[in-house]
Design a protein around this motif. Sequence first.
Motif, PDB file in Angstrom:
ATOM      1  N   LEU A 132       5.271  -5.669 -11.178  1.00 13.73           N
ATOM      2  CA  LEU A 132       4.152  -6.397 -11.769  1.00 13.73           C
ATOM      3  C   LEU A 132       3.648  -7.290 -10.640  1.00 13.73           C
ATOM      4  N   LEU A 133       2.386  -7.177 -10.257  1.00 17.56           N
ATOM      5  CA  LEU A 133       1.921  -7.966  -9.107  1.00 17.56           C
ATOM      6  C   LEU A 133       0.479  -8.406  -9.300  1.00 17.56           C
ATOM      7  N   SER A 134       0.066  -9.345  -8.444  1.00 15.61           N
ATOM      8  CA  SER A 134      -1.295  -9.863  -8.575  1.00 15.61           C
ATOM      9  C   SER A 134      -1.921 -10.182  -7.214  1.00 15.61           C
ATOM     10  N   SER A 135      -1.543 -11.337  -6.621  1.00 17.72           N
ATOM     11  CA  SER A 135      -2.294 -11.841  -5.461  1.00 17.72           C
ATOM     12  C   SER A 135      -2.249 -10.907  -4.250  1.00 17.72           C
ATOM     13  N   GLY A 136      -1.180 -10.137  -4.097  1.00 15.21           N
ATOM     14  CA  GLY A 136      -1.093  -9.221  -2.949  1.00 15.21           C
ATOM     15  C   GLY A 136      -2.234  -8.224  -2.930  1.00 15.21           C
ATOM     16  N   VAL A 137      -2.813  -7.954  -4.095  1.00 21.10           N
ATOM     17  CA  VAL A 137      -3.967  -7.046  -4.158  1.00 21.10           C
ATOM     18  C   VAL A 137      -5.247  -7.838  -4.410  1.00 21.10           C
ATOM     19  N   VAL A 138      -5.247  -8.647  -5.451  1.00 20.75           N
ATOM     20  CA  VAL A 138      -6.502  -9.322  -5.871  1.00 20.75           C
ATOM     21  C   VAL A 138      -7.044 -10.205  -4.763  1.00 20.75           C
ATOM     22  N   LYS A 187      -7.923  -9.064   1.658  1.00 21.95           N
ATOM     23  CA  LYS A 187      -9.259  -8.906   2.259  1.00 21.95           C
ATOM     24  C   LYS A 187      -9.897  -7.635   1.706  1.00 21.95           C
ATOM     25  N   ASP A 188      -9.081  -6.571   1.626  1.00 24.62           N
ATOM     26  CA  ASP A 188      -9.548  -5.287   1.082  1.00 24.62           C
ATOM     27  C   ASP A 188      -8.579  -4.866  -0.020  1.00 24.62           C
ATOM     28  N   PRO A 189      -8.860  -5.263  -1.289  1.00 21.01           N
ATOM     29  CA  PRO A 189      -7.914  -4.998  -2.386  1.00 21.01           C
ATOM     30  C   PRO A 189      -7.575  -3.518  -2.559  1.00 21.01           C
ATOM     31  N   GLU A 190      -8.582  -2.652  -2.373  1.00 17.61           N
ATOM     32  CA  GLU A 190      -8.309  -1.211  -2.538  1.00 17.61           C
ATOM     33  C   GLU A 190      -7.316  -0.729  -1.482  1.00 17.61           C
ATOM     34  N   LYS A 191      -7.515  -1.208  -0.252  1.00 16.10           N
ATOM     35  CA  LYS A 191      -6.607  -0.791   0.839  1.00 16.10           C
ATOM     36  C   LYS A 191      -5.188  -1.306   0.569  1.00 16.10           C
ATOM     37  N   ALA A 192      -5.119  -2.533   0.076  1.00 14.95           N
ATOM     38  CA  ALA A 192      -3.798  -3.125  -0.226  1.00 14.95           C
ATOM     39  C   ALA A 192      -3.090  -2.295  -1.294  1.00 14.95           C
ATOM     40  N   LEU A 193      -3.839  -1.862  -2.308  1.00 13.91           N
ATOM     41  CA  LEU A 193      -3.227  -1.064  -3.378  1.00 13.91           C
ATOM     42  C   LEU A 193      -2.813   0.321  -2.862  1.00 13.91           C
ATOM     43  N   ARG A 194      -3.654   0.889  -1.987  1.00 11.56           N
ATOM     44  CA  ARG A 194      -3.293   2.197  -1.417  1.00 11.56           C
ATOM     45  C   ARG A 194      -1.977   2.118  -0.638  1.00 11.56           C
ATOM     46  N   ASP A 195      -1.738   0.983   0.011  1.00 11.57           N
ATOM     47  CA  ASP A 195      -0.481   0.838   0.752  1.00 11.57           C
ATOM     48  C   ASP A 195       0.683   0.683  -0.222  1.00 11.57           C
ATOM     49  N   LEU A 196       0.467  -0.122  -1.256  1.00  9.67           N
ATOM     50  CA  LEU A 196       1.552  -0.398  -2.219  1.00  9.67           C
ATOM     51  C   LEU A 196       2.018   0.865  -2.941  1.00  9.67           C
ATOM     52  N   VAL A 197       1.064   1.745  -3.319  1.00  9.49           N
ATOM     53  CA  VAL A 197       1.462   2.926  -4.110  1.00  9.49           C
ATOM     54  C   VAL A 197       2.364   3.858  -3.302  1.00  9.49           C
ATOM     55  N   LYS A 198       2.313   3.743  -1.963  1.00 12.17           N
ATOM     56  CA  LYS A 198       3.194   4.583  -1.140  1.00 12.17           C
ATOM     57  C   LYS A 198       4.659   4.227  -1.374  1.00 12.17           C
ATOM     58  N   GLY A 199       4.886   2.999  -1.877  1.00  6.35           N
ATOM     59  CA  GLY A 199       6.258   2.585  -2.157  1.00  6.35           C
ATOM     60  C   GLY A 199       6.828   3.221  -3.410  1.00  6.35           C
ATOM     61  N   LEU A 200       5.925   3.848  -4.218  1.00  9.57           N
ATOM     62  CA  LEU A 200       6.404   4.473  -5.466  1.00  9.57           C
ATOM     63  C   LEU A 200       7.045   5.836  -5.206  1.00  9.57           C
ATOM     64  N   ARG A 201       6.777   6.360  -3.978  1.00 11.66           N
ATOM     65  CA  ARG A 201       7.282   7.723  -3.699  1.00 11.66           C
ATOM     66  C   ARG A 201       8.791   7.722  -3.462  1.00 11.66           C
ATOM     67  N   ALA A 232     -12.051  -2.476 -10.532  1.00  6.46           N
ATOM     68  CA  ALA A 232     -11.311  -1.578 -11.456  1.00  6.46           C
ATOM     69  C   ALA A 232     -11.629  -0.120 -11.139  1.00  6.46           C
ATOM     70  N   LYS A 233     -12.906   0.152 -10.814  1.00  2.63           N
ATOM     71  CA  LYS A 233     -13.288   1.545 -10.495  1.00  2.63           C
ATOM     72  C   LYS A 233     -12.611   1.987  -9.193  1.00  2.63           C
ATOM     73  N   ARG A 234     -12.503   1.024  -8.245  1.00  2.00           N
ATOM     74  CA  ARG A 234     -11.854   1.387  -6.969  1.00  2.00           C
ATOM     75  C   ARG A 234     -10.348   1.602  -7.165  1.00  2.00           C
ATOM     76  N   PHE A 235      -9.763   0.807  -8.051  1.00  2.00           N
ATOM     77  CA  PHE A 235      -8.331   0.980  -8.324  1.00  2.00           C
ATOM     78  C   PHE A 235      -8.097   2.315  -9.029  1.00  2.00           C
ATOM     79  N   ASP A 250      -6.668   9.592  -6.444  1.00  2.00           N
ATOM     80  CA  ASP A 250      -6.375  10.206  -5.138  1.00  2.00           C
ATOM     81  C   ASP A 250      -4.876  10.409  -4.901  1.00  2.00           C
ATOM     82  N   THR A 251      -4.083   9.494  -5.466  1.00  2.00           N
ATOM     83  CA  THR A 251      -2.645   9.523  -5.103  1.00  2.00           C
ATOM     84  C   THR A 251      -1.751  10.029  -6.236  1.00  2.00           C
TER      85      THR A 251
END
Length: 223
Positions: free
Chosen positions: A200-206, A209-223, A25-28, A34-35
């Motif tokens: 609304l998502l779950s397994s793609g991040v949780v 291998k690296d949940p924080e990295k996966a989330l960092r990639d996903l948030v780029k889609g919000l732009r 949660a802290k990493r998320f 950051d973004t």
Amino acid sequence: MRNPAIVLNLKTYPEILGKRGWELAKRFAAVADDTGASIVLVPPTSDLAHIAKLVHLPVFSQHVDAVEPGPTTGWIPPEALLEAGAAGTLINHSERKVAWEEMAKSIPRCQKLGLEVIACADDLVEAETLAKLSPEYIAIEPPELIGGDVSVTTAKPEVITKAVDRIRAANPNVNVLCGAGVRARKDVAKALELGTVGVLLSSGVVRAKDPEKALRDLVKGLR
Ligand code: G3P
């Protein structure tokens, strides 16, 4: 909850129970800092209060019951979520279905307390019916795609566009999210293109291998 958004349902995967979930949660939250992305965390009830204190992100419950606070054992009244620091709640997730009569009671109760509601719909008929209960959000999630490798935005884009149209026609105040199999920035971008305000998502991040990295990639889609 700020739109567009990524709503991260942690479910009850072993990887996120207790301390492991607190660390994640802290990493998320650092990803959101950051973004500037709007990220909402949906932890298991057992960790909700702790995570709500730990991070400044909106924390939603995975479920809520229509019971009044009082002699009710094992239920989750909206008042308990508010005291725990929740900003809102999912309801009727395909893995935790709720009777319509229950939702007709619990949704207004949540809203009176200032808790936002994301009502989950398996299909278009359910989405249209749920719109009548005026939740802040409806998340359309075909159950057969949940946890899979193919995003709903690829497998069933027409379901998303129809859900946006029908929900808007039934109740223009309801925002639409979509979910199931979302695991890359292109899925998030597509969801916005199809008329939703996020995913609304779950397994793609949780389960990454690296949940924080996966989330960092996903948030780029919000732009
Ligand atoms: O609540 C969202 C969830 O059901 C979607 O699951 O693993 O397909 O992202 P997943």
